[in-house]
Design an enzyme around this catalytic site. Structure first.
Site, PDB file in Angstrom:
ATOM      1  N   THR A  58      18.450  23.334  26.140  1.00  0.00           N
ATOM      2  CA  THR A  58      19.795  22.899  26.526  1.00  0.00           C
ATOM      3  C   THR A  58      20.047  21.570  25.808  1.00  0.00           C
ATOM      4  OG1 THR A  58      18.860  21.975  28.571  1.00  0.00           O
ATOM      5  CG2 THR A  58      20.008  24.071  28.767  1.00  0.00           C
ATOM      6  N   SER A  86      16.039  21.636  22.286  1.00  0.00           N
ATOM      7  CA  SER A  86      17.276  22.051  21.617  1.00  0.00           C
ATOM      8  C   SER A  86      17.467  21.330  20.286  1.00  0.00           C
ATOM      9  CB  SER A  86      18.471  21.746  22.528  1.00  0.00           C
ATOM     10  OG  SER A  86      19.674  21.817  21.799  1.00  0.00           O
ATOM     11  N   TYR A 109      19.891  26.105  15.300  1.00  0.00           N
ATOM     12  CA  TYR A 109      21.037  26.816  14.747  1.00  0.00           C
ATOM     13  C   TYR A 109      20.922  26.668  13.242  1.00  0.00           C
ATOM     14  CZ  TYR A 109      23.062  26.692  19.375  1.00  0.00           C
ATOM     15  OH  TYR A 109      23.279  26.872  20.705  1.00  0.00           O
ATOM     16  N   THR A 135      18.629  30.650  17.650  1.00  0.00           N
ATOM     17  CA  THR A 135      19.705  31.125  18.535  1.00  0.00           C
ATOM     18  C   THR A 135      20.772  31.803  17.685  1.00  0.00           C
ATOM     19  OG1 THR A 135      19.241  29.392  20.131  1.00  0.00           O
ATOM     20  CG2 THR A 135      21.429  30.402  20.249  1.00  0.00           C
ATOM     21  N   ARG A 144      35.476  27.111  25.165  1.00  0.00           N
ATOM     22  CA  ARG A 144      35.026  26.397  26.371  1.00  0.00           C
ATOM     23  C   ARG A 144      36.189  25.569  26.893  1.00  0.00           C
ATOM     24  NH1 ARG A 144      28.793  25.141  24.519  1.00  0.00           N
ATOM     25  NH2 ARG A 144      28.342  27.301  24.010  1.00  0.00           N
ATOM     26  N   LYS A 207      16.815  34.382  19.804  1.00  0.00           N
ATOM     27  CA  LYS A 207      17.421  34.201  21.135  1.00  0.00           C
ATOM     28  C   LYS A 207      18.894  34.588  21.098  1.00  0.00           C
ATOM     29  CE  LYS A 207      18.364  30.508  24.548  1.00  0.00           C
ATOM     30  NZ  LYS A 207      19.770  30.149  24.413  1.00  0.00           N
ATOM     31  N   SER A 229      19.467  37.104  26.044  1.00  0.00           N
ATOM     32  CA  SER A 229      20.271  35.990  26.560  1.00  0.00           C
ATOM     33  C   SER A 229      21.736  36.216  26.227  1.00  0.00           C
ATOM     34  CB  SER A 229      19.790  34.688  25.893  1.00  0.00           C
ATOM     35  OG  SER A 229      20.606  33.597  26.263  1.00  0.00           O
ATOM     36  N   HIS A 231      23.564  33.423  26.525  1.00  0.00           N
ATOM     37  CA  HIS A 231      23.842  31.997  26.405  1.00  0.00           C
ATOM     38  C   HIS A 231      24.430  31.428  27.710  1.00  0.00           C
ATOM     39  CE1 HIS A 231      23.835  29.041  23.000  1.00  0.00           C
ATOM     40  NE2 HIS A 231      24.447  28.314  23.909  1.00  0.00           N
ATOM     41  N   GLY A 264      20.717  32.928  34.789  1.00  0.00           N
ATOM     42  CA  GLY A 264      20.811  33.100  36.240  1.00  0.00           C
ATOM     43  C   GLY A 264      19.475  33.213  36.953  1.00  0.00           C
ATOM     44  N   ARG A 286      20.107  25.816  33.383  1.00  0.00           N
ATOM     45  CA  ARG A 286      20.827  24.855  34.228  1.00  0.00           C
ATOM     46  C   ARG A 286      19.966  24.195  35.314  1.00  0.00           C
ATOM     47  NH1 ARG A 286      24.230  28.891  32.808  1.00  0.00           N
ATOM     48  NH2 ARG A 286      26.308  28.377  32.017  1.00  0.00           N
TER      49      ARG A 286
END
Ligand SMILES: Cc1cc2nc3c(=O)[nH]c(=O)nc-3n(C[C@H](O)[C@H](O)[C@H](O)COP(=O)(O)O)c2cc1C
Ligand SMILES: CCCCCCC(=O)C(=O)O
Length: 342
Positions: A58, A86, A109, A135, A144, A207, A229, A231, A264, A286
């Site tokens: 993250t 990350s 990335y 990723t 977003r 990922k 994932s 994301h 989740g 998270r």
């Protein structure tokens, strides 16, 4: 019952049915098995870890706590779990590496400026990171809306100092988006995995896979593992819940490489379900950031320990003394329950 009451009863039953259908699966616990000792330990890419848990990559941990990724890494080391650092970390690759002896993977990335990505990969390799996590679900940044509304500003990232200006000026909404547009290489495709493999000896995990088609391509391209994932639902609306496509990917790779999953995972019971459906480990996003924001290193340790405690109890109550004892037979999915009731 009058007509009004019948209508309310029907509505409530409908809601309950939907709620019931939304809860993924049920356990099939086994009993009269010696669970006086439970071991959560396992191996990931050959590394011994205390539990099938990794810290998901993250970005920008200093937004959560002033010590940033260094605090997260120290917690990972204390709990003996792997941290995936990350590409958009606020502590440098080297600062995280020298802060503790956590087993670290480095997420990347691919930028339009390939030389920058190549430099970061080499720095990670030199600093003892054990794998690269590519990723692949961000060819462009998803929409977003909160970032746009809040006029999100991409902070300066020390990893890229001298390589790239991160202070992109954008007068419309999120300058995080402007930064992403400027940097991310949307032309990246399967052939480029060959390029990545040519610049590093580290194993590469991919990922952001959600289908059996891409899982097969990832294996063919030489991936050492796959992370199922979406994301954290931050990219594309209407992607499936990762737990619902995990098995499709597991079947497609036929045990050739390990499969991991995120999205989740909030309880030890969630970890147990993922393992029963074929994941080798889960990634936690998270909850780690929340722990970091609440109490720094101690908060991340607490989150990790809570998950481990819950997994341990779930294993005991399901008759699984070790991780290897968790099998497909320990869960029944909603689809299977529906099929068996037809
Ligand atoms: C604040 C935030 C930042 C993230 N940054 C990255 C990142 O830099 N690289 C990446 O591959 N995924 C990133 N992700 C996605 C996570 O790695 C993970 O896939 C996702 O959060 C799902 O896990 P969760 O439900 O436990 O949060 C980020 C997610 C969040 C919430
Ligand atoms: C290079 C700009 C994209 C960074 C995206 C970070 C991320 O994965 C996330 O916020 O989610």
């Amino acid at each position: 019952m009058n007509a009004g009451q019948m209508k309310s009863a029907a509505t409530i039953s409908c809601c309950l049915l939907i709620l019931y259908a939304c809860i993924f699966g049920r356990f099939r616990p086994r009993v009269l098995i010696d669970v006086s000792k439970i071991s959560l330990s396992t191996t990931i890419l050959g590394y011994n870890v205390s539990a099938p848990i990794m810290i998901a990559p993250t970005s920008m941990h200093k937004l959560a706590h002033p010590e940033g990724e260094v605090a997260t890494a120290r917690a990972a080391a204390a709990c003996n779990v792997i941290m995936i650092v990350s590409y958009s970390s606020m502590c440098t690759v080297e600062e995280v590496a020298s802060s503790c002896d956590a087993i670290r993977f480095f997420q990347i990335y691919v930028y339009k400026r390939r030389d920058i990505t190549a430099q970061l990969v080499r720095r990670a390799e030199r600093s003892g990171y054990k794998a690269i996590v590519l990723t692949v679900d961000v060819p462009r940044l998803g929409k977003r809306e909160a970032d746009i509304k809040n006029k999100m500003i991409q902070p300066q990232l020390k990893n890229f100092e001298g390589l790239l200006p991160t202070q992109v000026v954008s007068d419309e909404g999120s300058n995080f988006k402007a930064y992403a547009d400027l940097t991310l290489d949307a032309s990246l495709s399967w052939k480029d995995i060959g390029w990545l493999r040519s610049i590093t000896k580290l194993p590469i995990l991919i990922k952001g896979v959600l289908t059996h088609e891409d899982a097969i391509k990832a294996v063919e391209a030489g991936a050492a593992g796959i992370v199922v994932s979406n994301h954290g639902a931050r990219q594309l609306d209407y992607t499936p819940a990762t737990i619902s496509v995990l098995e499709e990917v597991v079947h497609a790779v036929k045990g050739k490489v390990p499969v991991f999953v995120d999205g989740g995972v909030r309880r030890g019971t969630d970890i147990f379900k993922a393992l029963a459906l074929g994941a080798q480990a889960v990634l936690i996003g998270r909850p780690v950031v929340y722990g970091l924001a609440a109490k720094g290193e101690t908060g991340v340790r607490r989150v990790t320990e809570m998950l481990k405690d819950e997994l341990e109890l779930t294993m005991a109550l399901s008759g699984c003394p070790t991780i290897k004892d968790i099998t497909r037979g320990h869960v029944i999915t909603d689809r299977e329950r529906l099929q068996s009731s037809l």
